[in-house]
Scaffold this motif. Structure first.
Motif, mmCIF file in Angstrom:
data_model
loop_
_atom_site.group_PDB
_atom_site.id
_atom_site.type_symbol
_atom_site.label_atom_id
_atom_site.label_comp_id
_atom_site.label_asym_id
_atom_site.label_seq_id
_atom_site.Cartn_x
_atom_site.Cartn_y
_atom_site.Cartn_z
ATOM 1 N N HIS A 1 -1.263 -5.024 6.342
ATOM 2 C CA HIS A 1 -0.543 -4.845 5.094
ATOM 3 C C HIS A 1 0.700 -3.979 5.305
ATOM 4 O O HIS A 1 0.780 -3.215 6.265
ATOM 5 C CB HIS A 1 -1.449 -4.193 4.049
ATOM 6 C CG HIS A 1 -2.638 -5.008 3.679
ATOM 7 N ND1 HIS A 1 -3.746 -5.118 4.493
ATOM 8 C CD2 HIS A 1 -2.893 -5.758 2.581
ATOM 9 C CE1 HIS A 1 -4.640 -5.910 3.910
ATOM 10 N NE2 HIS A 1 -4.134 -6.310 2.754
ATOM 11 N N LEU A 2 1.631 -4.111 4.371
ATOM 12 C CA LEU A 2 2.795 -3.231 4.367
ATOM 13 C C LEU A 2 2.368 -1.899 3.768
ATOM 14 O O LEU A 2 2.026 -1.817 2.586
ATOM 15 C CB LEU A 2 3.926 -3.839 3.538
ATOM 16 C CG LEU A 2 5.168 -2.952 3.344
ATOM 17 C CD1 LEU A 2 5.783 -2.576 4.689
ATOM 18 C CD2 LEU A 2 6.186 -3.644 2.449
ATOM 19 N N VAL A 3 2.354 -0.863 4.596
ATOM 20 C CA VAL A 3 1.954 0.477 4.157
ATOM 21 C C VAL A 3 3.192 1.366 4.155
ATOM 22 O O VAL A 3 3.827 1.576 5.192
ATOM 23 C CB VAL A 3 0.877 1.073 5.092
ATOM 24 C CG1 VAL A 3 0.483 2.465 4.611
ATOM 25 C CG2 VAL A 3 -0.353 0.166 5.148
ATOM 26 N N LEU A 4 3.527 1.886 2.984
ATOM 27 C CA LEU A 4 4.642 2.822 2.853
ATOM 28 C C LEU A 4 4.089 4.231 2.748
ATOM 29 O O LEU A 4 3.295 4.533 1.854
ATOM 30 C CB LEU A 4 5.473 2.497 1.605
ATOM 31 C CG LEU A 4 6.168 1.130 1.572
ATOM 32 C CD1 LEU A 4 6.970 0.987 0.288
ATOM 33 C CD2 LEU A 4 7.058 0.931 2.795
ATOM 34 N N VAL B 1 0.849 -1.191 0.000
ATOM 35 C CA VAL B 1 0.000 0.000 0.000
ATOM 36 C C VAL B 1 0.886 1.242 0.000
ATOM 37 O O VAL B 1 1.811 1.363 0.815
ATOM 38 C CB VAL B 1 -0.927 0.032 1.224
ATOM 39 C CG1 VAL B 1 -1.766 1.316 1.223
ATOM 40 C CG2 VAL B 1 -1.829 -1.193 1.262
ATOM 41 N N LEU B 2 0.596 2.168 -0.907
ATOM 42 C CA LEU B 2 1.273 3.466 -0.955
ATOM 43 C C LEU B 2 0.287 4.525 -0.498
ATOM 44 O O LEU B 2 -0.791 4.669 -1.074
ATOM 45 C CB LEU B 2 1.755 3.769 -2.374
ATOM 46 C CG LEU B 2 2.749 2.769 -2.974
ATOM 47 C CD1 LEU B 2 2.983 3.075 -4.454
ATOM 48 C CD2 LEU B 2 4.068 2.793 -2.211
ATOM 49 N N ALA B 3 0.644 5.279 0.530
ATOM 50 C CA ALA B 3 -0.273 6.240 1.135
ATOM 51 C C ALA B 3 0.538 7.412 1.686
ATOM 52 O O ALA B 3 1.762 7.343 1.780
ATOM 53 C CB ALA B 3 -1.073 5.583 2.255
ATOM 54 N N PRO B 4 -0.127 8.503 2.072
ATOM 55 C CA PRO B 4 0.607 9.607 2.711
ATOM 56 C C PRO B 4 1.203 9.195 4.052
ATOM 57 O O PRO B 4 0.818 8.175 4.635
ATOM 58 C CB PRO B 4 -0.473 10.685 2.891
ATOM 59 C CG PRO B 4 -1.565 10.325 1.948
ATOM 60 C CD PRO B 4 -1.550 8.835 1.865
ATOM 61 N N ARG B 5 2.127 9.996 4.563
ATOM 62 C CA ARG B 5 2.714 9.768 5.874
ATOM 63 C C ARG B 5 1.738 10.179 6.970
ATOM 64 O O ARG B 5 1.015 11.156 6.834
ATOM 65 C CB ARG B 5 4.002 10.584 6.048
ATOM 66 C CG ARG B 5 5.114 10.210 5.136
ATOM 67 C CD ARG B 5 6.228 11.262 5.085
ATOM 68 N NE ARG B 5 6.329 12.075 6.277
ATOM 69 C CZ ARG B 5 6.304 13.405 6.276
ATOM 70 N NH1 ARG B 5 6.119 14.077 5.158
ATOM 71 N NH2 ARG B 5 6.452 14.079 7.394
ATOM 72 N N THR B 6 1.764 9.468 8.082
ATOM 73 C CA THR B 6 0.858 9.791 9.188
ATOM 74 C C THR B 6 1.234 11.092 9.885
ATOM 75 O O THR B 6 0.414 11.676 10.587
ATOM 76 C CB THR B 6 0.848 8.662 10.235
ATOM 77 O OG1 THR B 6 2.183 8.405 10.670
ATOM 78 C CG2 THR B 6 0.240 7.393 9.661
ATOM 79 N N LYS C 1 4.825 0.257 10.790
ATOM 80 C CA LYS C 1 4.983 -1.055 11.414
ATOM 81 C C LYS C 1 5.390 -2.058 10.352
ATOM 82 O O LYS C 1 4.867 -2.046 9.232
ATOM 83 C CB LYS C 1 3.683 -1.487 12.080
ATOM 84 C CG LYS C 1 3.800 -2.774 12.901
ATOM 85 C CD LYS C 1 2.472 -3.132 13.557
ATOM 86 C CE LYS C 1 2.076 -2.146 14.619
ATOM 87 N NZ LYS C 1 0.866 -2.585 15.361
ATOM 88 N N LEU C 2 6.323 -2.946 10.702
ATOM 89 C CA LEU C 2 6.840 -3.921 9.752
ATOM 90 C C LEU C 2 7.112 -5.224 10.471
ATOM 91 O O LEU C 2 7.767 -5.246 11.510
ATOM 92 C CB LEU C 2 8.137 -3.388 9.128
ATOM 93 C CG LEU C 2 8.888 -4.311 8.180
ATOM 94 C CD1 LEU C 2 8.067 -4.542 6.913
ATOM 95 C CD2 LEU C 2 10.243 -3.702 7.816
ATOM 96 N N THR C 3 6.588 -6.322 9.937
ATOM 97 C CA THR C 3 6.841 -7.652 10.486
ATOM 98 C C THR C 3 7.877 -8.356 9.612
ATOM 99 O O THR C 3 7.710 -8.425 8.400
ATOM 100 C CB THR C 3 5.555 -8.492 10.532
ATOM 101 O OG1 THR C 3 4.603 -7.843 11.382
ATOM 102 C CG2 THR C 3 5.844 -9.886 11.081
ATOM 103 N N LEU C 4 8.924 -8.868 10.236
ATOM 104 C CA LEU C 4 9.984 -9.570 9.504
ATOM 105 C C LEU C 4 9.695 -11.049 9.467
ATOM 106 O O LEU C 4 9.053 -11.605 10.365
ATOM 107 C CB LEU C 4 11.328 -9.322 10.182
ATOM 108 C CG LEU C 4 11.786 -7.860 10.278
ATOM 109 C CD1 LEU C 4 13.081 -7.781 11.078
ATOM 110 C CD2 LEU C 4 11.965 -7.263 8.896
ATOM 111 N N ASP C 5 10.207 -11.705 8.425
ATOM 112 C CA ASP C 5 10.124 -13.161 8.321
ATOM 113 C C ASP C 5 11.523 -13.644 7.984
ATOM 114 O O ASP C 5 11.891 -13.800 6.811
ATOM 115 C CB ASP C 5 9.125 -13.565 7.224
ATOM 116 C CG ASP C 5 8.901 -15.065 7.183
ATOM 117 O OD1 ASP C 5 9.538 -15.783 7.980
ATOM 118 O OD2 ASP C 5 8.123 -15.525 6.326
#
Length: 215
Positions: A132-135, A106-111, A208-212
């Motif tokens: 989801h991964l939100v950038l 997901v591409l979105a504005p910064r919070t 937030k980012l979850t690593l695998d």
């Protein structure tokens, strides 16, 4: 520079409060992804500008920024600069987008964007797309709210130049703005390139980012 990949990308979502937000904040990234993944589905949504010349600009611009993609764009009619007063309509638009797509990115504005429309949309996105991964992309502006990003997408010189050309070509309604020029867009890309040890880059905030790391 440490690099993390997303794996195969089949579907992405890109949102903006205004027509041109997506292209300014993530146009180079869109070009990079769409050229690398022909046929990728791009679900794009903009909250304001519907029914105006801005919507026509956005249709043509995103088609150019997403070459070869399955682009599906919706432009709503919320008034520019008034998102806090139209929170329910904005929330409904985001929820409608979530119902029709399950994107890989997901591409979105910064919070923490200084513009209330950008900031409000960003907060809605992190709630609706919580798994989801939100950038969060950045938009240069008078407020001077650029910070220290945590993620970078390198851009080749060709992609960086193409982004600037498309911005100038497809958004004539914005050319009168004092910050809307080649130097501003390419200059920021060069600074982000320095920070990411490449020539040019677009920068993003990751909430937030979850690593695998076990596979």
């Amino acid at each position: 520079m440490i690099r993390l990949g997303t794996g195969r990308l089949d579907r992405i979502a890109a949102v903006g409060a205004h027509c041109d937000d997506i292209a300014i904040g993530a146009g180079g990234t869109l070009l990079t992804m769409c050229l690398a993944h022909p046929g990728i589905r791009v679900d794009a949504m903009v909250l304001s500008g519907g029914g105006s010349e801005r919507e026509q600009e956005e249709q043509a611009a995103l088609a150019a920024f997403c070459p070869g993609a399955d682009l599906r764009l919706t432009v709503h009619k919320l008034p520019d600069g008034r998102l806090p007063a139209h929170w329910e309509e904005a929330k409904a638009a985001v929820e409608e987008l979530r119902e029709r797509t399950d994107p890989d990115l997901v591409l979105a504005p910064r919070t923490d964007d200084a513009h209330q429309d950008h900031r409000g949309l960003a907060k809605l996105m992190t709630t609706a797309f919580r798994d989801h991964l939100v950038l969060g992309y950045e938009i240069v502006k008078w407020d001077g709210d650029l910070g220290r990003p945590s993620a970078y997408q390198p851009l080749t010189p060709e992609i960086a130049e193409r982004k600037v050309r498309l911005l100038q070509e497809h958004y004539p309604s914005q050319r009168h703005r004092p910050w809307y020029d080649r130097e501003a867009f390419l200059g920021l890309a060069r600074i982000r390139g320095i920070e990411s040890h490449t020539r040019y880059a677009e920068a993003f905030a990751v909430t937030k980012l979850t690593l695998d790391l076990g596979e």
